[in-house]
Motif scaffolding. Structure first.
Motif, PDB file in Angstrom:
ATOM      1  N   THR A   1      36.243  64.758  33.173  1.00  8.86           N
ATOM      2  CA  THR A   1      37.576  64.544  32.990  1.00  8.86           C
ATOM      3  C   THR A   1      38.095  65.180  34.723  1.00  8.86           C
ATOM      4  O   THR A   1      39.262  64.738  35.036  1.00  8.86           O
ATOM      5  N   ARG A   2      37.578  66.075  34.803  1.00 11.53           N
ATOM      6  CA  ARG A   2      38.503  66.873  36.046  1.00 11.53           C
ATOM      7  C   ARG A   2      37.690  66.781  37.056  1.00 11.53           C
ATOM      8  O   ARG A   2      38.297  67.245  38.856  1.00 11.53           O
TER       9      ARG A   2
ATOM     10  N   PRO B   1      44.945  68.417  26.646  1.00 14.32           N
ATOM     11  CA  PRO B   1      44.916  69.026  28.019  1.00 14.32           C
ATOM     12  C   PRO B   1      44.001  67.805  28.618  1.00 14.32           C
ATOM     13  O   PRO B   1      44.092  67.952  30.012  1.00 14.32           O
ATOM     14  N   VAL B   2      42.828  67.333  28.025  1.00 12.06           N
ATOM     15  CA  VAL B   2      41.992  65.644  28.389  1.00 12.06           C
ATOM     16  C   VAL B   2      42.804  64.926  28.740  1.00 12.06           C
ATOM     17  O   VAL B   2      42.458  64.369  30.307  1.00 12.06           O
ATOM     18  N   SER B   3      43.648  64.746  28.505  1.00 11.82           N
ATOM     19  CA  SER B   3      44.253  62.927  28.765  1.00 11.82           C
ATOM     20  C   SER B   3      45.522  64.046  29.669  1.00 11.82           C
ATOM     21  O   SER B   3      45.625  62.934  31.230  1.00 11.82           O
ATOM     22  N   ASN B   4      45.491  64.928  29.601  1.00  8.17           N
ATOM     23  CA  ASN B   4      46.316  65.508  30.610  1.00  8.17           C
ATOM     24  C   ASN B   4      45.593  65.563  32.382  1.00  8.17           C
ATOM     25  O   ASN B   4      46.080  65.197  33.630  1.00  8.17           O
ATOM     26  N   VAL B   5      44.805  66.081  31.918  1.00  6.80           N
ATOM     27  CA  VAL B   5      43.786  66.225  33.110  1.00  6.80           C
ATOM     28  C   VAL B   5      43.219  65.286  34.188  1.00  6.80           C
ATOM     29  O   VAL B   5      43.657  64.887  35.066  1.00  6.80           O
TER      30      VAL B   5
ATOM     31  N   GLY C   1      45.089  62.098  33.359  1.00 10.53           N
ATOM     32  CA  GLY C   1      45.954  61.360  33.938  1.00 10.53           C
ATOM     33  C   GLY C   1      46.657  61.533  35.438  1.00 10.53           C
ATOM     34  O   GLY C   1      46.690  61.405  36.860  1.00 10.53           O
ATOM     35  N   ILE C   2      46.309  63.304  35.381  1.00 10.32           N
ATOM     36  CA  ILE C   2      46.978  63.977  37.220  1.00 10.32           C
ATOM     37  C   ILE C   2      45.765  63.706  37.818  1.00 10.32           C
ATOM     38  O   ILE C   2      45.917  63.096  39.263  1.00 10.32           O
ATOM     39  N   GLY C   3      44.538  63.864  38.039  1.00 12.02           N
ATOM     40  CA  GLY C   3      43.299  63.333  38.505  1.00 12.02           C
ATOM     41  C   GLY C   3      43.205  61.866  38.950  1.00 12.02           C
ATOM     42  O   GLY C   3      43.578  61.822  40.165  1.00 12.02           O
ATOM     43  N   ASN C   4      43.601  60.744  38.263  1.00 11.61           N
ATOM     44  CA  ASN C   4      43.632  59.393  38.609  1.00 11.61           C
ATOM     45  C   ASN C   4      44.954  59.295  39.548  1.00 11.61           C
ATOM     46  O   ASN C   4      45.538  59.008  40.797  1.00 11.61           O
TER      47      ASN C   4
ATOM     48  N   ASN D   1      38.145  58.955  25.407  1.00 15.28           N
ATOM     49  CA  ASN D   1      38.959  58.233  25.297  1.00 15.28           C
ATOM     50  C   ASN D   1      40.023  59.418  26.580  1.00 15.28           C
ATOM     51  O   ASN D   1      40.709  58.107  27.314  1.00 15.28           O
ATOM     52  N   GLY D   2      40.479  59.782  26.614  1.00 12.11           N
ATOM     53  CA  GLY D   2      40.652  61.150  27.740  1.00 12.11           C
ATOM     54  C   GLY D   2      40.663  60.465  29.246  1.00 12.11           C
ATOM     55  O   GLY D   2      40.855  59.832  30.183  1.00 12.11           O
TER      56      GLY D   2
END
Lengths: 77, 616
Positions: free
Chosen positions: B107-108, B276-280, B282-285, B606-607
């Motif tokens: 995810t990161r 935090p997982v969704s956040n990282v 989404g921002i990564g995308n 999911n994230g």
């Protein structure tokens, strides 16, 4: 005051962040307000007073918790 | 010793799993219960070591972490001689942590790709005149550096000697290489595709534009929204609360097994990691697609936006105006054009440039006593004649009469969406020129997508005349449009919308609209990665790429949804487990740990879906 950015090994649990934050904040000479543990980028940012504390001591406090310090940068502010 | 054990965590997990397999094989196939028992004992003992060490370290800094709960639970299982439970629980916990690390890295990955683009070394000119490779941290402002073909520009600076083509995609998002020669500015993190340059360092390290982008994205992925701060506070008390609950249960029931099962089931893993997982992700995308999102608060607000306000110039249009209509009231066209061109060549105003481009080759006269009137035009003398070039307001100010027929032309031109430039020589109007900007390619389709994503109002606030604004509005199907607006009118208008309870996003170029950018819940800068745009706004669209806006909105909505899903999953699992431990027969520590670890993986996976999000 010095500003330090410490790069750690990849952090995987949010409670690791809490541990590191508590450990760093408990050091004498650290500006408690400035301590920021970036969980996703696995970095610690903080301001400290060079007269009381050294970067080596901060690194030691973190590695004593079992987290490897990869690199640290210190800048005069 | 402690560190040795922690560094061998993966090996310990593997051995633990292996021992558990041996234990069950010997029990089920050869019926040897001694091997079964002792294999499980060994698996439990080595498995608990790394967990207990982490628990101990946490307690030292006064944190009751998940490790503490699990350690107590496993020790409890030991005490009541439940070796199966203790072995399986430690194994699942370690194996889960291993999988979490692997999936979290995924995810990161998007943001890591960005940070890995940072330059690492530079060829620095030494006192001897030689170029020596040094680490990029050692470069200081004023150093002279050599950049060879294929290398990354190590710092922000300007070209001293040489020529070359640089790919600036990492800063501007634009993938066409840009030609650079002596005096041109270059940016850290961009790549010299051909040529050789010597540059002088002007900004180094974190001060470079690239350094700022990275810092912004890194801070953004760890920034916390109100909801997350709540979860943080919550989990700080939650873990100790679980511990107390299990003690209370033990006191009343005298049932060790039930008490330690509660410890395992109460682990808050999925809850603290889900958001935090969704956040990282989404921002990564976003970072991968030329959209810088400044943190989860921004995601939260932008996903709920009602109204998007555009500043017309340079946002919906190309920002490159061209002469569209012209009318002359003169018998000597040649002379009027020459005078006009001569006056306009004194200014670098975009309208002036458009006129010069349109007139092309002509005779240029000597222009004297040039007076530039801000927001009006230019007054000057040519060959003893007074020449006034500018808008209607300037003509009025100079007491130049505008007759009925010219007035009609003006109305007509404004309706067509022109900005007007009039030319008068010695008090008589000689020419009327209408200049229009062109609408950016694909903007219409992008606006339609924004509406489809649920934006109720699309508003244009512009400094241009109402005719221009109305024309753009009609062509693009906007909901509202207002012309003749100064920056302070724009921010007042935004306040008015906010007073009505709307969530407003303002899209601007980030320089002259900073009050509105700051005032709106979401300020969106169409910057080419300039410092100002990065600092004043909440979302930056790299390379002024308008088509990123629907992607940005869709992405924030998907990310906000993803966070909600993860919270529901996490809370649902804890409630499910805790109800079952009291009201069902089949629940035990191992199943609890399995469900718990599975729920963590589910929220991470999911994230991760956000990484491949594409706008429709």
């Amino acid at each position: 005051m010095q500003k330090a950015i410490i790069q750690l090994e990849t952090l995987t649990c949010p409670s690791c962040g809490q541990k590191i934050e508590n450990a760093v904040k408990s050091l004498n000479g650290v500006d408690k307000q400035s301590v920021k543990v970036l969980f996703n980028s696995s970095k610690v940012k903080l301001d400290f007073d060079l007269k009381i504390l050294s970067i080596e001591k901060i690194e030691k406090a973190i590695s004593a918790l079992g987290y490897e310090v990869k690199k640290s940068q210190v800048k005069e502010i | 010793m402690q560190r040795f054990i922690l560094s061998k965590k993966n090996l310990i997990t593997l051995i633990g799993g292996f021992l558990i397999v041996i234990a069950y094989l010997s029990k089920l196939i050869i019926g040897n219960l001694a091997v079964f028992y002792w294999a499980l004992v060994i698996a439990s003992v080595i498995g608990i070591l790394p967990i207990a060490i982490q628990a101990f370290q946490a307690l030292k800094v006064k944190v009751i972490s998940i490790d503490v709960l699990v350690t107590i639970a496993v020790l409890g299982a030991f005490a009541i001689n439940e070796m199966e439970e203790s072995a399986i629980v430690t194994f699942l916990f370690l194996f889960g942590a291993f999988l979490e690390q692997r999936t979290l890295n995924k995810t990161r990955s998007a943001i890591k790709e960005l940070t890995e683009m940072a330059p690492e070394s530079a060829l620095k000119k030494m006192v001897s005149g030689e170029f020596v490779e040094v680490e990029v941290d050692e470069v200081e402002v004023g150093d002279i550096l050599l950049v060879k073909t294929g290398a990354k520009v190590p710092v922000d600076g300007s070209v001293l000697i040489g020529e070359g083509y640089i790919n600036e995609a990492s800063i501007t998002g634009e993938s066409l290489p840009v030609s650079k020669s002596s005096g041109a500015g270059v940016y850290a993190g961009t790549i010299l595709e051909n040529g050789t340059l010597q540059i002088v360092a002007e900004k180094v390290g974190e001060d470079t534009t690239f350094g700022k982008i990275i810092e912004l994205v890194e801070e953004a992925q760890d920034s916390k929204s109100e909801a997350e701060r709540f979860i943080d506070r919550f989990s700080k008390y939650y873990t100790p609360a679980v511990l107390i609950l299990s003690v209370i249960v033990y006191i009343f029931s005298r049932n060790v097994e039930l008490a330690i099962t509660i410890l395992v089931l109460g682990c808050p893993g999925a809850l603290v990691i889900g958001v935090p997982v969704s956040n990282v992700a989404g921002i990564g995308n976003g970072a991968r697609n030329g959209i810088l999102l400044k943190g989860s608060e921004v995601i939260h607000y932008f996903s709920k936006v009602d109204t998007i306000v555009f500043d017309k110039t340079g946002t919906l249009t190309i920002g490159n105006p061209k002469v569209a209509d012209k009318m002359f009231y003169t018998s000597d066209l040649e002379r009027v054009l020459s005078y006009l061109a001569s006056v306009e060549s004194e200014s670098d105003h975009p309208l002036g440039k458009a006129i010069l481009e349109d007139i092309g080759n002509t005779t240029f006269y000597n222009v004297e006593n040039t007076d530039v009137i801000k927001g009006g035009g230019i007054v000057a003398n040519i060959e003893g004649h007074k020449v006034v070039v500018g808008n209607v307001a300037l003509m009025k100010q100079e007491n130049i009469t505008i007759n009925e027929s010219i007035r009609n032309d003006i109305v007509l031109y404004e309706q067509k969406g022109n900005s007007l430039v009039m030319t008068s020589i010695d008090g008589k109007i000689e020419a009327l020129i209408g200049i229009r900007d062109q609408i950016r390619l694909g903007v219409k389709e992008d606006l339609r997508k924004l509406k489809a994503l649920g934006v109720k109002n699309l508003v244009v606030l512009s400094g241009d005349n109402q005719g221009t604004v109305d024309l753009v509005t009609k062509e693009l199907g906007l909901t509202e449009a207002h012309g003749h607006m100064l920056p302070e009118d724009k921010s007042k208008y935004i306040e008015k919308l906010q007073a009505k309870g709307q969530i407003v996003a303002f899209v601007g170029d980030g320089v002259n609209d900073s009050p509105s950018l700051a005032l709106a819940e979401i300020g969106i800068a169409m910057g080419s990665g300039t410092d100002v745009a990065i600092e004043t706004s909440d979302i930056v669209l790299m390379n002024s790429n308008f088509s990123r806006l629907p992607h940005a909105l869709g992405l924030t909505k998907a990310t906000a949804n993803n966070m909600r899903q993860n919270i529901v999953i996490a809370v649902g699992v804890v409630i499910f487990l805790l109800t079952n431990v009291f009201f069902s027969e089949w629940m035990n520590m191992s199943i609890g740990m399995l469900v718990h670890e599975a729920s963590i993986l589910v929220v991470i996976l999911n994230g991760m879906r956000l990484l491949s999000y594409k706008s429709k």
